[in-house]
Design an enzyme around this catalytic site. Sequence first.
Site, PDB file in Angstrom:
ATOM      1  N   ARG A 113       0.793  -1.007  -0.203  1.00 24.05           N
ATOM      2  CA  ARG A 113      -0.034   0.072   0.091  1.00 24.05           C
ATOM      3  C   ARG A 113       1.113   1.145   0.047  1.00 24.05           C
ATOM      4  O   ARG A 113       0.044   2.061   0.335  1.00 24.05           O
ATOM      5  CB  ARG A 113      -0.664   0.303   1.262  1.00 24.05           C
ATOM      6  CG  ARG A 113      -2.279  -1.083   0.938  1.00 24.05           C
ATOM      7  CD  ARG A 113      -3.043  -0.447   0.226  1.00 24.05           C
ATOM      8  NE  ARG A 113      -3.905  -1.825  -0.004  1.00 24.05           N
ATOM      9  CZ  ARG A 113      -5.415  -1.725   0.482  1.00 24.05           C
ATOM     10  NH1 ARG A 113      -5.583  -0.699   1.903  1.00 24.05           N
ATOM     11  NH2 ARG A 113      -6.287  -2.740   0.443  1.00 24.05           N
ATOM     12  N   ARG A 157      -3.090   6.818   1.063  1.00 24.46           N
ATOM     13  CA  ARG A 157      -4.021   7.940   1.398  1.00 24.46           C
ATOM     14  C   ARG A 157      -3.073   8.712   2.867  1.00 24.46           C
ATOM     15  O   ARG A 157      -2.712  10.182   2.871  1.00 24.46           O
ATOM     16  CB  ARG A 157      -4.933   7.436   2.551  1.00 24.46           C
ATOM     17  CG  ARG A 157      -5.860   7.328   1.532  1.00 24.46           C
ATOM     18  CD  ARG A 157      -6.575   6.525   2.330  1.00 24.46           C
ATOM     19  NE  ARG A 157      -7.061   5.385   2.431  1.00 24.46           N
ATOM     20  CZ  ARG A 157      -7.611   4.271   3.280  1.00 24.46           C
ATOM     21  NH1 ARG A 157      -8.812   4.765   3.345  1.00 24.46           N
ATOM     22  NH2 ARG A 157      -7.004   2.865   3.809  1.00 24.46           N
ATOM     23  N   ARG A 182      -6.763  12.295  -5.814  1.00 20.84           N
ATOM     24  CA  ARG A 182      -7.619  11.519  -5.313  1.00 20.84           C
ATOM     25  C   ARG A 182      -8.786  12.013  -5.531  1.00 20.84           C
ATOM     26  O   ARG A 182     -10.186  12.439  -5.886  1.00 20.84           O
ATOM     27  CB  ARG A 182      -8.125  10.835  -4.281  1.00 20.84           C
ATOM     28  CG  ARG A 182      -8.938  10.263  -4.008  1.00 20.84           C
ATOM     29  CD  ARG A 182      -8.992   8.625  -3.171  1.00 20.84           C
ATOM     30  NE  ARG A 182     -10.339   9.169  -1.813  1.00 20.84           N
ATOM     31  CZ  ARG A 182     -10.206   8.930  -0.632  1.00 20.84           C
ATOM     32  NH1 ARG A 182     -10.013   7.473   0.103  1.00 20.84           N
ATOM     33  NH2 ARG A 182     -11.262   9.371   0.287  1.00 20.84           N
ATOM     34  N   ASP A 190      -6.701  -2.681  -7.657  1.00 25.29           N
ATOM     35  CA  ASP A 190      -7.197  -3.628  -6.454  1.00 25.29           C
ATOM     36  C   ASP A 190      -7.230  -4.921  -7.086  1.00 25.29           C
ATOM     37  O   ASP A 190      -8.495  -4.783  -8.148  1.00 25.29           O
ATOM     38  CB  ASP A 190      -8.316  -2.594  -5.956  1.00 25.29           C
ATOM     39  CG  ASP A 190      -8.746  -3.173  -4.305  1.00 25.29           C
ATOM     40  OD1 ASP A 190      -8.374  -2.238  -3.323  1.00 25.29           O
ATOM     41  OD2 ASP A 190      -9.492  -4.006  -4.167  1.00 25.29           O
ATOM     42  N   TYR A 196     -15.239 -11.601  -0.421  1.00 22.82           N
ATOM     43  CA  TYR A 196     -15.755 -10.799  -0.473  1.00 22.82           C
ATOM     44  C   TYR A 196     -16.387 -10.969  -1.494  1.00 22.82           C
ATOM     45  O   TYR A 196     -18.135  -9.856  -1.133  1.00 22.82           O
ATOM     46  CB  TYR A 196     -14.985  -9.382  -1.697  1.00 22.82           C
ATOM     47  CG  TYR A 196     -13.833  -8.587  -0.288  1.00 22.82           C
ATOM     48  CD1 TYR A 196     -14.173  -7.688   0.620  1.00 22.82           C
ATOM     49  CD2 TYR A 196     -11.869  -9.487  -0.209  1.00 22.82           C
ATOM     50  CE1 TYR A 196     -12.802  -7.229   1.160  1.00 22.82           C
ATOM     51  CE2 TYR A 196     -11.543  -8.839   0.802  1.00 22.82           C
ATOM     52  CZ  TYR A 196     -12.480  -7.852   1.878  1.00 22.82           C
ATOM     53  OH  TYR A 196     -11.314  -7.306   2.590  1.00 22.82           O
TER      54      TYR A 196
HETATM   55  O1  CP3 Z   1       0.210  -1.548  -2.516  1.00 16.82           O
HETATM   56  C1  CP3 Z   1      -0.625  -1.142  -3.575  1.00 16.82           C
HETATM   57  O2  CP3 Z   1      -0.138   0.365  -3.216  1.00 16.82           O
HETATM   58  C2  CP3 Z   1      -1.398  -1.945  -4.201  1.00 16.82           C
HETATM   59  C3  CP3 Z   1      -2.211  -1.007  -4.467  1.00 16.82           C
HETATM   60  C4  CP3 Z   1      -3.123  -1.965  -3.832  1.00 16.82           C
HETATM   61  C5  CP3 Z   1      -4.439  -1.388  -2.894  1.00 16.82           C
HETATM   62  N1  CP3 Z   1      -4.832  -1.904  -2.630  1.00 16.82           N
HETATM   63  C6  CP3 Z   1      -5.230  -0.178  -3.023  1.00 16.82           C
HETATM   64  C7  CP3 Z   1      -6.553   0.518  -2.148  1.00 16.82           C
HETATM   65  C8  CP3 Z   1      -2.992  -3.159  -3.096  1.00 16.82           C
HETATM   66  C9  CP3 Z   1      -2.040  -3.987  -3.442  1.00 16.82           C
HETATM   67  C10 CP3 Z   1      -4.665  -3.589  -2.572  1.00 16.82           C
HETATM   68  C11 CP3 Z   1      -5.036  -4.474  -2.158  1.00 16.82           C
HETATM   69  C12 CP3 Z   1      -6.383  -5.011  -1.406  1.00 16.82           C
HETATM   70  N2  CP3 Z   1      -7.269  -3.933  -1.620  1.00 16.82           N
HETATM   71  C13 CP3 Z   1      -6.209  -6.450  -0.606  1.00 16.82           C
HETATM   72  C14 CP3 Z   1      -5.476  -7.004   0.023  1.00 16.82           C
HETATM   73  C15 CP3 Z   1      -4.010  -6.488   1.203  1.00 16.82           C
HETATM   74  C16 CP3 Z   1      -4.852  -6.117   2.273  1.00 16.82           C
HETATM   75  O3  CP3 Z   1      -5.053  -4.876   1.862  1.00 16.82           O
HETATM   76  O4  CP3 Z   1      -5.588  -7.060   2.704  1.00 16.82           O
HETATM   77  C17 CP3 Z   1      -8.385  -5.861  -0.122  1.00 16.82           C
HETATM   78  C18 CP3 Z   1      -8.134  -6.829   0.939  1.00 16.82           C
HETATM   79  C19 CP3 Z   1      -8.414  -5.108  -0.846  1.00 16.82           C
HETATM   80  C20 CP3 Z   1      -9.025  -3.985  -0.589  1.00 16.82           C
HETATM   81  C21 CP3 Z   1      -9.528  -3.411  -0.762  1.00 16.82           C
HETATM   82  N3  CP3 Z   1      -9.773  -2.072  -1.282  1.00 16.82           N
HETATM   83  C22 CP3 Z   1     -10.558  -2.707   0.867  1.00 16.82           C
HETATM   84  C23 CP3 Z   1     -10.948  -4.009   2.181  1.00 16.82           C
HETATM   85  C24 CP3 Z   1     -10.452  -1.431   0.908  1.00 16.82           C
HETATM   86  C25 CP3 Z   1     -10.917  -0.642   1.753  1.00 16.82           C
HETATM   87  C26 CP3 Z   1     -10.178  -0.555   3.700  1.00 16.82           C
HETATM   88  C27 CP3 Z   1      -9.290   1.026   2.591  1.00 16.82           C
HETATM   89  O5  CP3 Z   1      -7.971   0.224   3.268  1.00 16.82           O
HETATM   90  O6  CP3 Z   1      -9.545   2.162   2.807  1.00 16.82           O
HETATM   91  C28 CP3 Z   1      -9.750  -0.771  -0.627  1.00 16.82           C
HETATM   92  C29 CP3 Z   1      -9.698   0.313  -0.709  1.00 16.82           C
HETATM   93  C30 CP3 Z   1      -8.461   0.347  -1.187  1.00 16.82           C
HETATM   94  N4  CP3 Z   1      -7.598   0.121  -2.478  1.00 16.82           N
HETATM   95  C31 CP3 Z   1      -7.320   1.852  -1.169  1.00 16.82           C
HETATM   96  C32 CP3 Z   1      -6.225   1.672  -1.691  1.00 16.82           C
HETATM   97  C33 CP3 Z   1      -5.309   2.761  -2.303  1.00 16.82           C
HETATM   98  C34 CP3 Z   1      -7.887   2.790  -0.359  1.00 16.82           C
HETATM   99  C35 CP3 Z   1      -9.134   3.645  -1.419  1.00 16.82           C
HETATM  100  C36 CP3 Z   1      -8.964   5.062  -0.712  1.00 16.82           C
HETATM  101  O7  CP3 Z   1     -10.076   5.247   0.170  1.00 16.82           O
HETATM  102  O8  CP3 Z   1      -8.033   6.251  -1.488  1.00 16.82           O
END
Ligand code: CP3
Length: 346
Positions: A28, A32, A41, A78, A153
């Site tokens: 990640r 943010r 964003r 994602d 999910y």
């Molecule tokens: O690592 C990176 O920088 C690459 C991008 C990436 C994102 N999500 C961007 C993202 C990667 C590799 C993921 C993986 C992901 N997404 C997982 C597996 C890893 C983990 O964290 O367990 C899962 C379960 C998801 C599903 C997901 N996406 C959820 C549950 C959420 C909401 C929770 C949260 O952290 O906000 C997201 C949103 C998400 N994916 C964000 C980002 C940068 C946040 C979005 C935002 O509000 O700007």
Amino acid sequence: MHADPVPKPLLATLKGQRQPIPPIWLMRQAGRYLPEYRALREEKGGFLALALDSHAAAEITLQPIRRFGMDGAILFSDILIVPMALGQDLWFETGEGPRLAPTVQARDVLEALQDAPEALEPVYGTVRRVAALLPPQTSFLGFAGSPWTVATYMIAGQGSREQAEARRLAYRDPALMQALIDRIADCTITYLLGQIAAGVEAVQLFDSWSGSLSPAQFEQWVIAPTARIVAALHAGAPGVPVIGFPKGAGGKLPAYACETGVDAIGVDETVDPVWAHASLPAGMPVQGNLDPLALIAGGATLDNAVDHILAAFAERPHVFNLGHGILPDTPIAHVERLLARVRRTG
Ligand code: CP3
């Protein structure tokens, strides 16, 4: 005569060559905690709009490379793009998280989902843009979720406590669960081979919820489908390393490492790195495993945790990383301190 290509320390480590200074990237890392991410964003109006816009997603992928010089860039996308490509609707509720519909609780719902592979095209566009812009020493990682985590999910329609609905379905109707897992696995193979064809150099499988399964269920829903994906990737893209990250696997990590065929293994922060080094196959590259909260704590707490991990993995190929994604309230100065500590420049 061609000049020798610039070495890529992260890729070399994933291929089993220990580097004098372990390469580092952070899960990640594009997100943010970065003001430049929050600004873009705001401009684009939300996470999904960013992820599906190849220009914006490429820019975000590159932000942590420009700011910190990370050894790896991870594609900004994602894991839930795969359910979209399988015909589910995906949206993000502000301040809450992802939502998917219709939920997959019955075979007729699964069979009614229409494949929508065009959903994957913007991601390949992002990969091509990043591949053209990346510094030569930086390795480029693609990723997908593992079938079990993605299925949790698709079944609950959102994040769920202890993944109870998916685990119930797996016991109640294992044939339906297998059909869902197979469908996700097939799409994941196509998707990761597509990312590789577009320019990523290694891929990571995120299995964020593998920790909620009992040992027999872990074999069935984590190890078996992961092994199938890894075999297909090795056949379709020989030489491209696959990192498996079974978060929460704990004592099941050695079985995962030995039975899935992954080239490298990610370990989360609950795992003792001394135990991991002793228990995982000799020579297998390990990635991890700083507690994201130790990074927020900073100071001597951070330094000591980093030193402990570096020492524990000193005798094998090691990719420095967090044990899970970086948190939005992480101070940028602490990320800089971490890089300086790992690279011995601070
Ligand atoms: O690592 C990176 O920088 C690459 C991008 C990436 C994102 N999500 C961007 C993202 C990667 C590799 C993921 C993986 C992901 N997404 C997982 C597996 C890893 C983990 O964290 O367990 C899962 C379960 C998801 C599903 C997901 N996406 C959820 C549950 C959420 C909401 C929770 C949260 O952290 O906000 C997201 C949103 C998400 N994916 C964000 C980002 C940068 C946040 C979005 C935002 O509000 O700007």
